[in-house]
Scaffold this motif. Structure first.
Motif, PDB file in Angstrom:
ATOM      1  N   GLN A   1     -23.532 -13.701 120.718  1.00 11.53           N
ATOM      2  CA  GLN A   1     -24.544 -13.960 121.714  1.00 11.53           C
ATOM      3  C   GLN A   1     -25.686 -14.921 121.028  1.00 11.53           C
ATOM      4  N   ARG A   2     -26.048 -14.857 119.847  1.00  9.36           N
ATOM      5  CA  ARG A   2     -27.100 -15.803 119.118  1.00  9.36           C
ATOM      6  C   ARG A   2     -26.563 -17.144 119.011  1.00  9.36           C
TER       7      ARG A   2
ATOM      8  N   ARG B   1     -30.283 -26.139 117.912  1.00  7.46           N
ATOM      9  CA  ARG B   1     -29.436 -24.794 118.268  1.00  7.46           C
ATOM     10  C   ARG B   1     -28.559 -25.202 119.513  1.00  7.46           C
ATOM     11  N   VAL B   2     -27.343 -24.311 119.200  1.00  3.77           N
ATOM     12  CA  VAL B   2     -26.309 -24.514 120.393  1.00  3.77           C
ATOM     13  C   VAL B   2     -26.154 -22.993 120.988  1.00  3.77           C
ATOM     14  N   GLN B   3     -26.086 -22.711 122.053  1.00  2.00           N
ATOM     15  CA  GLN B   3     -26.145 -21.489 122.760  1.00  2.00           C
ATOM     16  C   GLN B   3     -25.710 -21.379 124.103  1.00  2.00           C
ATOM     17  N   VAL B   4     -24.584 -20.403 124.375  1.00  2.00           N
ATOM     18  CA  VAL B   4     -23.989 -20.331 125.494  1.00  2.00           C
ATOM     19  C   VAL B   4     -25.136 -19.457 126.472  1.00  2.00           C
ATOM     20  N   LEU B   5     -25.151 -19.730 127.632  1.00  2.00           N
ATOM     21  CA  LEU B   5     -26.064 -19.081 128.598  1.00  2.00           C
ATOM     22  C   LEU B   5     -25.309 -18.699 129.703  1.00  2.00           C
ATOM     23  N   PRO B   6     -25.210 -17.619 130.368  1.00  2.00           N
ATOM     24  CA  PRO B   6     -25.854 -16.526 130.000  1.00  2.00           C
ATOM     25  C   PRO B   6     -25.019 -15.842 128.538  1.00  2.00           C
ATOM     26  N   PRO B   7     -25.781 -15.294 127.434  1.00  2.00           N
ATOM     27  CA  PRO B   7     -25.225 -14.912 126.368  1.00  2.00           C
ATOM     28  C   PRO B   7     -24.261 -13.967 126.303  1.00  2.00           C
TER      29      PRO B   7
END
Length: 63
Positions: free
Chosen positions: A29-30, A15-21
């Motif tokens: 945001q997912r 999974r690739v995610q940006v934080l903060p969404p």
């Protein structure tokens, strides 16, 4: 908090995610899901080049 791109393993997927969404806006945001670490890293690299945000690869930390 400066946004960062995180790559993590979730079972057999990556999974690739940006934080903060909130940094990506409501529609993005997912986390994005990939079948291999290579494709997840390539996607994170493109996102990093577009945004200038650093990448944190957590896949190696989990063994």
């Amino acid at each position: 908090m400066t946004p960062a791109i995180h790559i993590r393993r979730d079972g057999p997927l990556f999974r690739v995610q940006v934080l903060p969404p909130e940094a990506m806006g409501k529609t993005l945001q997912r986390p994005e899901t990939y079948a291999s670490a290579t494709t997840a890293r390539m996607a994170a690299k493109v996102l990093s080049q577009m945004t200038g945000w650093p990448i944190t690869d957590l896949t190696e930390a989990r063994g």
